[in-house]
Motif scaffolding. Structure first.
Motif, PDB file in Angstrom:
ATOM      1  N   GLU A 174       4.315  25.035  26.018  1.00  0.00           N
ATOM      2  CA  GLU A 174       4.133  25.042  24.567  1.00  0.00           C
ATOM      3  C   GLU A 174       2.723  24.605  24.157  1.00  0.00           C
ATOM      4  OE1 GLU A 174       6.368  23.651  26.329  1.00  0.00           O
ATOM      5  OE2 GLU A 174       6.882  21.606  25.798  1.00  0.00           O
ATOM      6  N   LEU A 175       2.158  23.659  24.868  1.00  0.00           N
ATOM      7  CA  LEU A 175       0.848  23.160  24.445  1.00  0.00           C
ATOM      8  C   LEU A 175      -0.241  24.207  24.680  1.00  0.00           C
ATOM      9  CD1 LEU A 175       0.645  19.412  25.424  1.00  0.00           C
ATOM     10  CD2 LEU A 175       1.484  20.482  23.357  1.00  0.00           C
ATOM     11  N   THR A 176      -0.266  24.749  25.870  1.00  0.00           N
ATOM     12  CA  THR A 176      -1.306  25.707  26.192  1.00  0.00           C
ATOM     13  C   THR A 176      -1.220  26.928  25.278  1.00  0.00           C
ATOM     14  OG1 THR A 176      -0.967  25.005  28.450  1.00  0.00           O
ATOM     15  CG2 THR A 176      -2.440  26.853  28.106  1.00  0.00           C
ATOM     16  N   LEU A 177      -0.008  27.402  25.081  1.00  0.00           N
ATOM     17  CA  LEU A 177       0.159  28.594  24.263  1.00  0.00           C
ATOM     18  C   LEU A 177      -0.247  28.321  22.816  1.00  0.00           C
ATOM     19  CD1 LEU A 177       0.920  31.454  24.377  1.00  0.00           C
ATOM     20  CD2 LEU A 177       3.316  30.872  24.238  1.00  0.00           C
ATOM     21  N   THR A 178       0.104  27.169  22.303  1.00  0.00           N
ATOM     22  CA  THR A 178      -0.257  26.833  20.926  1.00  0.00           C
ATOM     23  C   THR A 178      -1.774  26.714  20.789  1.00  0.00           C
ATOM     24  OG1 THR A 178       1.782  25.582  20.828  1.00  0.00           O
ATOM     25  CG2 THR A 178       0.259  25.277  19.027  1.00  0.00           C
ATOM     26  N   GLU A 179      -2.390  26.055  21.763  1.00  0.00           N
ATOM     27  CA  GLU A 179      -3.836  25.918  21.716  1.00  0.00           C
ATOM     28  C   GLU A 179      -4.497  27.290  21.736  1.00  0.00           C
ATOM     29  OE1 GLU A 179      -5.938  23.162  21.452  1.00  0.00           O
ATOM     30  OE2 GLU A 179      -4.019  22.308  20.834  1.00  0.00           O
ATOM     31  N   LEU A 180      -3.981  28.141  22.601  1.00  0.00           N
ATOM     32  CA  LEU A 180      -4.521  29.489  22.727  1.00  0.00           C
ATOM     33  C   LEU A 180      -4.441  30.212  21.389  1.00  0.00           C
ATOM     34  CD1 LEU A 180      -5.532  30.512  25.413  1.00  0.00           C
ATOM     35  CD2 LEU A 180      -3.405  31.741  25.717  1.00  0.00           C
ATOM     36  N   MET A 181      -3.324  30.028  20.734  1.00  0.00           N
ATOM     37  CA  MET A 181      -3.099  30.701  19.466  1.00  0.00           C
ATOM     38  C   MET A 181      -4.039  30.134  18.402  1.00  0.00           C
ATOM     39  SD  MET A 181       0.562  31.191  17.801  1.00  0.00           S
ATOM     40  CE  MET A 181       0.823  31.367  16.069  1.00  0.00           C
TER      41      MET A 181
ATOM     42  N   THR B  23      -9.486  33.796  32.651  1.00  0.00           N
ATOM     43  CA  THR B  23     -10.355  32.611  32.723  1.00  0.00           C
ATOM     44  C   THR B  23     -10.265  31.834  31.429  1.00  0.00           C
ATOM     45  OG1 THR B  23     -11.897  34.397  33.170  1.00  0.00           O
ATOM     46  CG2 THR B  23     -12.407  32.252  34.113  1.00  0.00           C
ATOM     47  N   GLN B  24     -10.191  32.550  30.322  1.00  0.00           N
ATOM     48  CA  GLN B  24     -10.045  31.868  29.033  1.00  0.00           C
ATOM     49  C   GLN B  24      -8.782  31.024  29.005  1.00  0.00           C
ATOM     50  OE1 GLN B  24     -10.600  35.099  26.297  1.00  0.00           O
ATOM     51  NE2 GLN B  24     -11.584  33.767  24.826  1.00  0.00           N
ATOM     52  N   LEU B  25      -7.713  31.624  29.523  1.00  0.00           N
ATOM     53  CA  LEU B  25      -6.446  30.904  29.573  1.00  0.00           C
ATOM     54  C   LEU B  25      -6.580  29.664  30.437  1.00  0.00           C
ATOM     55  CD1 LEU B  25      -3.341  30.509  29.461  1.00  0.00           C
ATOM     56  CD2 LEU B  25      -3.171  32.125  31.320  1.00  0.00           C
ATOM     57  N   GLN B  26      -7.244  29.839  31.570  1.00  0.00           N
ATOM     58  CA  GLN B  26      -7.371  28.690  32.467  1.00  0.00           C
ATOM     59  C   GLN B  26      -8.217  27.587  31.849  1.00  0.00           C
ATOM     60  OE1 GLN B  26      -8.409  30.110  36.428  1.00  0.00           O
ATOM     61  NE2 GLN B  26      -6.409  29.326  37.034  1.00  0.00           N
ATOM     62  N   ASP B  27      -9.242  27.997  31.122  1.00  0.00           N
ATOM     63  CA  ASP B  27     -10.060  26.989  30.439  1.00  0.00           C
ATOM     64  C   ASP B  27      -9.201  26.179  29.475  1.00  0.00           C
ATOM     65  OD1 ASP B  27     -12.211  27.793  31.773  1.00  0.00           O
ATOM     66  OD2 ASP B  27     -13.133  28.927  30.131  1.00  0.00           O
ATOM     67  N   THR B  28      -8.410  26.907  28.686  1.00  0.00           N
ATOM     68  CA  THR B  28      -7.546  26.220  27.730  1.00  0.00           C
ATOM     69  C   THR B  28      -6.583  25.294  28.451  1.00  0.00           C
ATOM     70  OG1 THR B  28      -7.631  28.250  26.463  1.00  0.00           O
ATOM     71  CG2 THR B  28      -6.066  26.591  25.735  1.00  0.00           C
ATOM     72  N   ALA B  29      -5.977  25.835  29.506  1.00  0.00           N
ATOM     73  CA  ALA B  29      -5.008  25.035  30.253  1.00  0.00           C
ATOM     74  C   ALA B  29      -5.672  23.786  30.803  1.00  0.00           C
ATOM     75  CB  ALA B  29      -4.404  25.857  31.388  1.00  0.00           C
TER      76      ALA B  29
END
Lengths: 992, 316
Positions: free
Chosen positions: A835-842, A883-889
Motif C-alpha cells: 500500500e505504501l509504495t503504490l500510494t507514493e507512486l500514485m 527503475t522508477q518503481l524501485q526508487d520509490t520502493a
C-alpha cells in the motif's frame, strides 16, 4: 477461565457401510470400541449461565436439518452445541466430515431467518462450497475477489479477506450475521495470510456466534479460550482424531521393489519391517542425487539405467494390487509434471471411460475461445487424462484444474499427481496416497515433512464407505532413523500458533474509525493471548526458584559473601596475568619440547572450584603449532597475533562412548589413566616451569610415554619442598607491561586479605562457597525469568506499532493527532499490493503520464512475487518504469528503516519483480494468451493468478482515485480493467 | 468575513479585540502561506509532469483552474482546492450529527448540511434488541419507533453508494438518537477532524458531540449500553429510567454554558474543540449565562485564545 470437561463415549452407533470404527492414536484399539470425541467448553471470565429456558423450546422442536445417515459422535456433539446457540470449534481430520456441522449451522440460521457467512481460505474452495450449498439450500450467495453472485442472500460464501474488508467497511451484512463459519481455520498459522483470520475474528460482531472448522490441532482448547475471552461468550471444543477409514502406512525404498508395512491400521509401529525396508534401499540414487543439482530430477536419474523408474514401478504395483485411485504428492510443480511424464507407458482406462473423459473435457473447454483451446497445456493434457492419469497443481490453468478435480471425483482419473494444495478443502479422497519425497523445500533448505503435513496429506487416503482402509506409501530415498520416521508418521498435528503481524493497511483502517484503534486489535489478538498465557507459567517458575533460594540458609552469609567476591576478583586477576604471560608474544620462545608445564585439569565446567588454588597438573611440552584459520588474512598475521595449540604429554582418563569417539579428561598425575599427548590452546597453560626434560624421540610406544611421565613425577617430587621453579615473567620472559605489574600488585594485596579473612580458616569453606554460588546462580535465573514476564506482559508489537505509526506520520498518511489524511485514505483502499509504495507512486504522478498498457505492466510488478532465475529484462521503456518503481520502493523502505521498522531496504526493493512486465504489456495490448505464454517462461496458472490479482488492485485503485477526486486517473484505471479482463484469464469457474 | 462586525463593541473593546486578532494573525503567520483562489483562478503549477488534479480543480485550455473558492493544497503531485465556508464535504469515517427530515422505505433521510440528503438505511442500524438478525417487514413498520422526523441523530459516514447517494451507518449503541440537549450549527470549517469527536465532559456531566458537518450536540450524559446479556438484566431498570425524564437544573445550566461557548467561538471564527469549550466554560463561571454572548466576554475569549496559542507555540 473455567472449564468443564467430559469425555463423551457415545453408544455404539450403527453405520451403514462396512466401516471399521476405531480411533488410531487415542488408545482405542479394539475394533468394537465406540468412536470417541473430546468435548470441552471454554467460558469467559466471570461468565454467568443464562437461564436456559429460552433455548429449551428449541431443543424440543425438530432439528433444523436431518441427515440421511447416522451422525458420528463428534458431529452430533457439535450440533448439540449449535442447538443451544453457542459457538463451537470442531477439530477433526479432513475426511472426518466437518462439513456436516457447517451444513447444520446454515440450515439452522436459514430456519431462524438469520444471516450466515461461510468463509474459506481459497477462492476455488469457496466456489466449490458455493455449489455444494446452492444445491442444498437455494438462498446462497457468493463473494470472492473474482465474482459476486446474489450478495443479498441469507447464506454468503466468501473468502476470509472479503469478510475482513466487509467488517472494515461496515457493510450491513455485518449487523445481520448470526453465525460465522470459518472453514480451515488452522490457516491462521499461515505466515502471510494468517493475520486475516485473527483480524476477522477479533472484529466480528460481538453478538454473533461462530463455527470453526479446523484440522486436528493439539491446542484447540487454547484457541477456544481465546475466542471465549475476546467475544465474552462460551466456546465449545469438539475434538476427535477419529478417521472413518483406518490407515496403513508403508514405505517404499527407492531402487527396491516392494512395500514394507511400517504402521499398521492399529497404529503400531513395526520396527523390524521398517529396518528391512531401509536395508532394501539402493544407495546408488543417493550419490546420483547429489550430482544432479535439481532435486526433482531424481526420478529420471533412477530410470536412466534403462529400467523403469521407481514411481513407474510403484504405480504399476498399485494398479495391480487394485489400490487405485491413488494420489501422488510431490512438493514442486515441476516434479509433479515430471513424474506424470514417466507414466507415459501406462494406460489405466478402458475405452468407454476414454470417451467419457473426452466428452467431459471438451464440454468444459467449450467456453474457451478457439485460440485458447490450442494452448499447449490444454492440448497436452487430454492424452494423459485419457489414460487415467492427472496432474493437479497451482501452475495449471484454473479451468484445467477444475476439470481434473471433476474427473477425479467421477473416478475417471486413477492416478493423480498433485502438490500439497490438493490436500486442503473439498472432499476428494483416494484409496492410496503416495509421498514421492520425505523432504520438502521450505524456502531455505530441504527438511523432513512435519507430522502435521503428513497428517493433512494422508487424510486424503481412504474413501469412506468404499475402502476398508486407506493406504499411505512413503517413498524413501535415504536412510532415516526410526525415530524420525515415527515422528513423521505418528507424530502429533501442528500446533495452531498465531502468525500475527502488522500491516499499514490494517493500521490505517483501524485509525480511520473512531471506535477502533490498533492497540485494541493487538490486545485482543491470538498472539497476545498466547504470550499472556505463558506468564503464569513463568511466574510460577520464578516463584519456585525464589523459594528454593530462600530455603538455602548459610551461616555468616555476609562475610562469606565478602569472601566470595574477593575470590572472584582474585581469580579474574590471576586470569589476566596468565593471559599476559601466555600470550604468544611472550611465551613462544619458551615452548620448547621437554619443558614442564602446569596445566588445568579438565574438570566439570558447571561446578567451579572454590579454593584459592586451582586444580592443576603437570605435563611435558612436545610440540606447538599455529592454528590455521579459515580466512586468508590469517597467513598475513604476525606470529604474535596468531592462535597456537600446544601438544602436551600428560595423564588423561580416556573414555570411549559407543560412537567410538574418544573423550579425554586431563587428570592429576597420580591418578590412574593413560599417558596421552593432547593438544591444548595456550590459554589452558597455567604456568611454565624452568625445568626441561630430555624426552624420548619416539613417543608412539606406550612404554616410552609412561616413562616420560614417570620422569615428570620424579622431578616434581624432587622439587616438592621448595615448589617447582617457574619461569619468572619479568626476568626470564621479559614481560614488560604496566597492566601486568598492576595485576600482580593487586594479587598480592588480595592474598594478604585472604589470610586475614576471618572465614578463610573455616573448615567447611568450600562447601559453603558452593552453596553460595548456587544461590547466586538462582538469583540470576530469577532475574531472567522476571525479565521474560515483563517482556510478554507489555503489549506485543508495541514497539513495532509505534515505529509504523511514525512511518505513517512521516510520509504524511496520518496527522500528528492520529487523523487519517488524504494519502492515508488512498492507502486504506489498497489491500492487495504494497500500500505504501503504490500510494507514493500514485501521488508522485508516475501513473498519470503513462499509457494504459505501460501502467498495467508497471503494476504487474506489485502482484508478481515468484523469482525467475533467467528472465529476460524488459525493454527499455519498461525497464525505466521499473527503475522508477524501485526508487520509490527504496525511498519508502528507507523511511521505514529510519523509523526503526525492521526492514531490509534492498530486499524490499527487490521484492518487486519485473519478470512478467513484458507479458502483461502484451496482454494489455490485446495479445492472445498463448502469445504471452511464449513471452514469459512461467506456469499458466501462476500468470492467470497474477492477472486476476492485478485486476483486484486496479479495482482498489479506482476507489482510491475516486476518493481524491482525480477523475482522469480513475477513468484510466477503469480502462485498464476492461483491457485485461477478458478471455481465458477471467473464464468463469466450472463450479458456478 | 467574521460575524464580529455585528457585535456591539465600545471603543476600548474594539481596540482590545483588534489587538488580540492582530496577535493571532501574527502567531499563525507562516501557516497560511498557501495561495487563496476564487472560482476560475488559474493555479500555478510550473507545468510539472504527472500532476494529479484533485477536488475543486479542472483542466481548462491546458491550465489548471479552480472550481471553488478556497485554499490551494498540495500533497506531493496532487493539487486540490480546500474550500472555505462551503457546505460540508463528507469523508468516510466522519462522525456527523444530523436531523431526520423524512422516513422513507427502509431508510431515513437526514439533513447534514451536505449538498444532498444523507441516507441512513434501516439495515445500517444496530437494532435495539442487539440480536444479530435480518431485518423483517415488522422492523420496517416499526421504523418510526426508532426515529421520526426532526429527531437529531448521530452517525458515521459510511461512504458513497454507486448511485452517488451518501450513506451513513450506526455501528454501535453510542450512535443513534440524541435527546435532552441542544443542537448548534456552525460553519463546518470550524470543526477539524480529530481522533475523538465524542466527548464526555465529566466535570459537568454533559455529552459533547462535535459533528464534522458543523452540527454540534450538547446534551445530558447518557451511558451507552452495548452488551446484550446485560440488557436483559437491566431491562427493568431501563424502564424506570425512561420514566425519569427530568434533567436537573445544574446540568441544564452547564449545557447552556457549553452551547454559548460554541456560539462565541463561532462568532469569533475560532476552531471548535472540546478543550477550548471547557476553557470557556471555566472562564464564564463568574458571569451569567446570557452575558456570555455579550461583547465583553467575546473580547475576553479572544484574549485568552491569544494567551493559549502563545503558550503552545512557546512549548514547541
Amino acid at each position: 477461565m473455567g472449564s468443564t470437561k467430559r469425555k463423551s463415549l457415545e453408544d455404539p452407533i450403527e453405520e451403514s457401510g462396512p466401516l471399521l470404527k476405531q480411533q488410531k492414536e487415542n488408545g482405542f484399539t479394539g475394533v468394537d470400541e465406540p468412536v470417541a470425541c473430546l468435548h470441552d467448553v471454554s467460558y469467559p471470565e466471570g461468565f454467568v449461565h443464562r437461564s436456559s429456558d429460552t433455548f429449551l423450546a428449541q431443543e424440543d422442536s425438530k432439528p433444523a436439518k436431518e441427515f440421511p445417515f447416522t451422525l458420528d459422535p463428534f458431529q452430533s456433539e457439535a450440533i448439540k452445541c449449535l442447538n443451544i446457540g453457542e459457538s463451537v470449534m470442531v477439530s477433526a481430520h479432513t475426511s472426518a466430515g466437518k462439513t456436516v456441522v457447517a451444513l447444520y449451522a446454515i440450515a439452522m440460521s436459514l430456519k431462524n431467518k438469520q444471516r450466515v457467512i461461510y468463509t474459506s481460505p481459497i477462492k476455488a474452495l469457496s466456489n466449490q462450497k458455493y455449489r455444494e450449498f446452492k444445491e442444498e439450500f437455494s438462498d446462497v450467495g457468493l463473494m470472492t475477489g473474482d465474482v459476486t453472485i446474489e450478495p443479498n442472500a441469507s447464506c454468503l460464501v466468501m473468502t476470509t479477506e472479503i469478510w475482513r474488508s466487509m467488517q472494515y467497511n461496515g457493510s450491513e451484512v455485518v449487523k445481520e450475521v448470526a453465525w460465522v463459519i470459518f472453514d480451515e481455520v488452522h490457516y491462521m498459522r499461515d505466515r502471510e495470510r494468517g493475520v486475516v483470520w485473527e483480524e476477522s475474528i477479533v472484529l466480528a460482531p460481538k453478538n454473533s456466534r461462530f463455527v470453526f472448522l479446523s484440522a486436528t490441532v493439539p491446542n484447540a482448547k487454547e484457541f477456544a479460550d481465546w475466542v471465549a475471552k475476546v467475544h465474552q461468550q462460551p466456546c465449545h471444543i469438539v475434538y476427535t482424531d477419529y478417521r472413518p477409514t483406518p490407515l496403513q502406512h508403508y514405505i517404499f525404498p527407492s531402487g527396491g521393489d516392494g512395500l514394507y508395512l511400517v504402521v499398521d491400521e492399529k497404529g503400531k509401529f513395526r520396527e523390524d519391517s521398517f529396518q528391512k525396508g531401509l536395508n532394501a534401499l539402493v544407495p546408488s540414487s543417493e550419490g546420483a542425487r547429489k550430482n544432479e543439482a535439481g532435486k526433482w530430477q531424481k526420478g529420471v536419474v533412477a530410470g536412466r539405467a534403462g529400467e523403469e523408474s521407481d514411481i513407474f514401478k510403484m504405480v504399476k504395483m498399485i494398479i495391480q494390487r487394485q489400490y487405485d485411485p491413488v494420489i501422488v504428492f510431490s512438493f514442486s510443480k515441476r516434479e509433479c509434471e515430471f513424474l506424470a511424464m514417466q507414466m507415459a507407458k501406462l494406460d489405466l482406462n478402458g475405452d468407454d471411460e476414454k470417451v467419457n473423459i473426452e466428452t467431459i473435457f471438451w464440454s468444459a473447454m467449450d467456453m474457451l475461445s478457439d485460440d485458447d483451446k490450442k494452448l499447449p497445456q490444454v492440448s497436452n493434457m487430454l492424452p494423459i487424462l485419457k489414460r487415467g492419469i492427472g496432474v493437479h497443481h497451482s501452475g495449471l490453468l484454473p479451468i484445467l484444474k477444475e476439470v481434473i478435480e471433476i474427473l477425479f471425483q467421477e473416478g475417471l482419473i486413477k492416478c493423480l499427481f498433485a502438490t500439497e494444495t490438493f490436500s486442503i478443502g473439498l472432499n476428494m479422497p483416494a484409496k492410496t496416497v503416495v509421498f514421492s519425497n520425505v523432504r520438502k523445500f521450505d524456502g531455505d533448505k530441504f527438511r523432513w515433512i512435519t507430522s502435521g503435513e503428513y497428517i493433512q496429506m494422508s487424510g486424503r487416503a481412504g474413501r469412506r464407505g468404499i475402502d476398508e482402509r486407506g493406504v499411505c506409501i512413503l517413498m524413501v530415498d535415504e536412510k532415516l532413523e526410526p525415530s524420525t520416521a515415527k515422528m513423521m508418521l505418528k507424530g502429533s498435528a501442528d500446533c495452531l500458533n498465531s502468525a500475527f503481524h502488522l500491516s499499514y493497511n490494517m493500521l490505517l483502517n483501524q485509525i480511520l474509525h473512531e471506535d477502533s484503534n490498533p492497540e485494541n486489535l493487538l490486545r485482543n489478538s491470538f498472539y497476545q493471548f498466547q504470550a499472556d498465557r505463558a506468564i503464569p507459567d513463568l511466574e510460577k517458575q520464578a516463584k519456585e526458584l525464589k523459594e528454593e533460594r530462600d530455603s538455602m540458609i548459610i551461616e555468616e552469609e555476609d562475610s562469606l559473601d565478602n569472601y566470595y567476591s574477593l575470590l572472584q576478583q582474585y581469580k579474574s586477576l590471576k586470569k589476566d596475568v596468565r593471559d599476559i604471560i601466555c600470550s604468544p608474544r611472550y611465551c613462544l620462545p619458551f615452548l620448547q619440547p621437554g619443558r614442564l608445564v602446569c596445566i588445568h585439569c579438565s574438570g566439570n565446567e558447571d561446578s567451579p572450584a572454590f579454593s584459592i588454588d586451582d586444580l592443576t597438573t603437570w605435563g611435558v611440552i612436545i610440540n606447538f603449532e599455529r592454528v590455521k584459520g579459515l580466512s586468508e588474512d590469517d597467513a598475513n598475521k604476525k606470529p604474535e597475533d596468531a592462535d597456537y595449540t600446544v601438544d602436551i604429554l600428560t595423564r588423561c582418563a580416556v573414555t570411549r562412548d559407543e560412537v567410538s569417539k574418544k573423550t579425554m579428561k586431563i587428570i592429576p598425575l597420580k591418578e590412574s589413566g593413560e599417558p596421552v599427548v593432547v593438544s591444548l590452546p595456550l590459554s589452558q597453560i597455567y604456568s611454565l616451569s624452568s625445568v626441561r626434560l630430555v624426552i624420548a624421540k619416539d613417543l608412539i610406544p606406550l612404554q616410552n610415554r609412561e616413562n616420560t611421565l614417570k620422569k615428570v613425577s620424579e622431578v616434581l617430587s624432587r622439587f616438592s619442598k621448595e615448589g617447582m621453579p617457574l619461569l619468572d615473567p619479568e626476568e626470564d620472559m621479559k614481560v614488560q607491561s604496566s597492566s601486568y605489574r598492576k595485576s600482580v600488585r593487586r594479587i598480592e594485596a588480595l592474598e594478604n586479605l585472604f589470610d586475614k579473612h576471618e572465614i578463610a580458616k573455616s573448615p567447611l569453606i568450600e562447601q559453603k562457597l558452593k552453596v553460595l554460588h548456587q544461590k547466586k546462580e538462582l538469583t540470576t535465573r530469577i532475574k531472567q525469568l522476571k525479565r521474560a514476564v515483563r517482556n510478554s506482559s507489555v503489549l506485543a508489537f508495541k514497539d513495532e506499532l509505534k515505529a509504523r505509526k511514525r512511518v505513517l506520520r512521516r510520509l504524511g498518511y496520518v496527522t500528528r493527532d492520529d487523523v487519517v489524511d488524504m494519502k492515508g485514505k488512498v492507502a486504506c483502499n489498497i489491500s492487495s499490493a504494497d500500500e505504501l509504495t503504490l500510494t507514493e507512486l500514485m501521488f508522485n504522478g508516475v501513473l498519470k503520464d503513462l499509457k494504459v498498457e505501460e501502467m498495467i505492466s508497471l503494476l504487474s510488478c506489485f502482484v508478481w512475487q515468484e523469482k525467475l532465475k533467467d528472465a529476460p529484462k524488459p525493454r527499455d521503456e519498461l525497464q525505466l518504469l521499473f527503475t522508477q518503481l524501485q526508487d520509490t520502493a527504496q525511498r519508502v523502505a528507507k523511511v521505514q528503516f529510519e523509523c526503526k521498522v525492521q526492514i531490509d531496504v534492498e530486499n524490499f526493493a527487490n521484492s518487486f519483480r519485473p519478470d512478467i512486465m513484458e507479458a502483461m504489456y502484451a496482454w494489455a495490448k490485446g495479445s492472445k494468451f498463448y502469445q504471452i505464454m511464449e513471452i514469459s517462461q512461467v506456469f499458466e496458472g501462476s500468470l492467470i493468478r497474477a492477472i486476476r490479482r492485478l485486476e483486484e488492485v486496479l479495482q482498489q485503485l479506482i476507489l482510491a482515485a475516486k476518493s481524491i477526486g482525480e477523475t482522469e486517473l480513475q477513468n484510466k484505471f477503469e480502462d485498464a480493467v476492461s483491457k485485461i479482463k477478458r478471455d481465458i484469464v477471467f473464464a468463469a469457474s466450472l463450479y458456478l | 468575513m467574521r460575524e464580529i462586525e455585528s457585535l456591539p463593541l465600545n471603543q476600548t473593546q474594539k481596540l482590545r479585540l483588534e489587538k488580540a486578532l492582530d496577535q493571532l494573525d501574527f502567531l499563525s503567520a507562516g501557516a497560511n502561506s498557501n495561495a487563496c483562489v476564487t472560482v476560475a483562478d488559474t493555479i500555478l503549477v510550473d507545468h510539472q509532469d504527472g500532476l494529479l488534479k484533485g477536488h475543486g480543480t479542472t483542466d481548462f485550455d491546458g491550465e489548471l483552474v479552480a472550481t471553488v473558492c478556497g485554499v490551494v493544497e498540495r500533497v506531493n503531485k496532487l493539487v486540490y482546492v480546500r474550500s472555505l465556508r462551503a457546505r460540508y464535504k463528507p469523508e468516510i469515517g466522519d462522525i456527523i450529527v444530523g436531523r431526520v427530515i423524512e422516513v422513507a422505505p427502509k431508510r431515513w433521510r437526514l439533513e447534514i448540511n451536505f449538498t444532498q440528503d444523507a441516507v441512513l438505511m434501516l439495515s445500517s442500524m444496530t437494532l435495539h434488541d442487539g440480536i444479530q438478525r435480518r431485518q423483517t417487514a415488522d422492523d420496517e413498520l416499526n421504523m418510526r419507533s426508532i426515529f421520526v422526523e426532526n429527531d437529531v441523530i448521530c452517525a458515521e459516514v459510511r461512504g458513497f453508494q454507486h448511485d452517488g447517494s451518501l450513506h451513513l451507518q450506526a455501528r454501535s449503541q453510542k450512535y443513534g438518537k440524541l435527546e435532552k440537549g441542544q443542537l448548534l450549527t456552525v460553519p463546518p470549517y470550524l470543526v477539524k477532524r480529530r481522533k475523538q469527536h465524542f466527548h464526555y465532559l465529566e466535570k459537568y456531566n454533559i455529552d459533547l458531540i462535535v459533528g464534522c458537518n458543523g452540527f454540534i450536540w450538547i446534551g445530558e450524559h447518557v451511558e451507552t449500553k452495548d452488551d446484550m446479556v446485560e440488557d436483559q438484566v437491566t431491562e427493568s431498570e431501563q424502564q424506570n429510567a425512561s420514566e425519569d425524564t427530568h434533567t436537573p437544573v445544574e446540568i441544564r445550566d452547564k449545557i447552556c454554558r457549553a452551547a454559548n461557548a460554541v456560539r462565541v467561538l463561532c462568532t469569533l471564527g475560532f476552531n471548535i474543540t472540546a478543550d477550548v469549550i471547557m476553557e470557556i466554560i471555566e472562564l464564564s463561571n463568574r458571569i451569567d449565562i446570557h452575558d456570555m454572548l455579550g461583547a465583553e466576554f467575546c473580547v475576553l475569549v479572544a484574549e485568552s485564545e491569544v494567551d493559549r496559542r502563545r503558550s503552545s507555540t512557546k512549548k514547541k
